[in-house]
Design an enzyme around this catalytic site. Structure first.
Site, PDB file in Angstrom:
ATOM      1  CB  SER A 153     -15.195 -99.277  33.480  1.00 49.18           C
ATOM      2  OG  SER A 153     -14.027 -99.949  33.082  1.00 49.18           O
TER       3      SER A 153
HETATM    4  N1  SAM Z   1     -11.261-102.766  36.644  1.00 50.33           N
HETATM    5  C1  SAM Z   1     -10.722-101.443  36.802  1.00 50.33           C
HETATM    6  C2  SAM Z   1     -11.477-100.599  37.758  1.00 50.33           C
HETATM    7  O1  SAM Z   1     -12.519-101.035  38.279  1.00 50.33           O
HETATM    8  O2  SAM Z   1     -11.010 -99.491  38.019  1.00 50.33           O
HETATM    9  C3  SAM Z   1     -10.571-100.720  35.492  1.00 50.33           C
HETATM   10  C4  SAM Z   1      -9.385-101.186  34.822  1.00 50.33           C
HETATM   11  S1  SAM Z   1      -8.599-100.180  33.642  1.00 50.33           S
HETATM   12  C5  SAM Z   1      -9.836 -99.915  32.442  1.00 50.33           C
HETATM   13  C6  SAM Z   1      -7.555-101.477  32.955  1.00 50.33           C
HETATM   14  C7  SAM Z   1      -6.471-101.938  33.887  1.00 50.33           C
HETATM   15  O3  SAM Z   1      -5.876-103.101  33.321  1.00 50.33           O
HETATM   16  C8  SAM Z   1      -5.342-100.929  34.053  1.00 50.33           C
HETATM   17  O4  SAM Z   1      -5.153-100.652  35.396  1.00 50.33           O
HETATM   18  C9  SAM Z   1      -4.126-101.642  33.450  1.00 50.33           C
HETATM   19  O5  SAM Z   1      -2.916-101.331  34.095  1.00 50.33           O
HETATM   20  C10 SAM Z   1      -4.513-103.083  33.659  1.00 50.33           C
HETATM   21  N2  SAM Z   1      -3.823-104.055  32.809  1.00 50.33           N
HETATM   22  C11 SAM Z   1      -3.522-103.973  31.486  1.00 50.33           C
HETATM   23  N3  SAM Z   1      -2.888-105.095  31.076  1.00 50.33           N
HETATM   24  C12 SAM Z   1      -2.803-105.905  32.166  1.00 50.33           C
HETATM   25  C13 SAM Z   1      -2.263-107.206  32.397  1.00 50.33           C
HETATM   26  N4  SAM Z   1      -1.691-107.932  31.441  1.00 50.33           N
HETATM   27  N5  SAM Z   1      -2.335-107.719  33.640  1.00 50.33           N
HETATM   28  C14 SAM Z   1      -2.915-107.020  34.646  1.00 50.33           C
HETATM   29  N6  SAM Z   1      -3.435-105.795  34.494  1.00 50.33           N
HETATM   30  C15 SAM Z   1      -3.386-105.247  33.277  1.00 50.33           C
END
Ligand code: SAM
Length: 215
Positions: free
Chosen positions: A63
């Protein structure tokens, strides 16, 4: 930590975060401390402190710095909290949270991302982060309740298991909406009462899981 990006990091905090109204000293010190460039691919390092999200592996994103700071400030951490993050991604948000809380539990559904994030946590000696591979919409019941919960992917609703695993008092922040645009919602639980407030319009990648979107 002093490194070749220290000046870029300080400018990021001043020009993107303080300038837009984030003022919580703990959030600002964590953003100034965590080496964001380590959480992106080598080729992307020179852009790590820019005012935008960046692509990471598996079609996901790290993000925008301001959004990380804004969501962190909304959790109002004092230092002794247990925090759950859903969506480890690069690991950057968890790293920021780990500097200003007692323990961070973070869940990711994509194994390559989780493995890379774990390596960075170890190399930085951020030992108060525990990460696991799972559907984070189910929370992490064994370690709850959590004083704060942050979801860094956008879902159609606030997953019920997360509300259940939130301590009282507790704060939960999550983007909720359709797959194009979401409202950043802050849910607070106080004396058994739940309040939800819309903070801002945002655009996140999909939250995929039992209480999210279908894969
Ligand atoms: N917090 C992260 C960072 O600092 O880089 C950014 C995260 S990215 C915008 C969203 C993440 O959520 C992705 O890596 C995706 O694989 C994960 N995601 C989506 N659905 C999920 C779920 N049900 N459980 C765990 N992770 C999930």
């Amino acid at each position: 930590m002093i490194d070749r990006y220290t000046t870029a990091r300080e400018r990021m905090v001043q020009e993107q975060i303080i300038a837009r109204g984030v003022s919580d000293p703990r959030t600002l010190s964590a953003m100034a401390e965590v080496p964001r460039h380590l959480f992106v691919d080598d080729a992307m390092r020179v852009r790590a402190y820019g005012d935008y999200p960046l692509p990471i592996a598996s079609g996901q994103t790290i993000s925008q710095p301001y959004i990380v700071a804004y969501m962190t400030q909304a959790l109002a951490l004092k230092g002794d909290e247990r925090v759950l993050e859903v969506g480890t991604g690069s690991g950057y948000q968890a790293a920021v949270l780990s500097r200003i809380s007692q323990q961070v539990f973070t869940v990711e559904r994509i194994n390559t991302l989780l493995a890379a994030a774990r390596r960075i946590f170890d190399s930085l000696r951020y030992f108060n982060i525990v990460a696991k591979l799972d559907d984070g919409t189910l929370g992490w019941p064994e370690n709850g309740p959590y004083d704060a919960i942050i979801v860094t992917a956008g879902g159609p609703e606030i997953p019920e298991p997360l509300i259940e695993q939130l301590a009282d008092p507790g704060r939960l922040i999550i983007p909720v909406g359709d797959q194009n645009v979401q409202e950043l919602q802050l849910l607070t639980k106080i004396d058994g009462e739940i309040r939800v407030e819309n903070l801002a319009s945002v655009r996140f990648v999909d939250l995929i899981g039992e209480h999210g979107w279908r894969a």
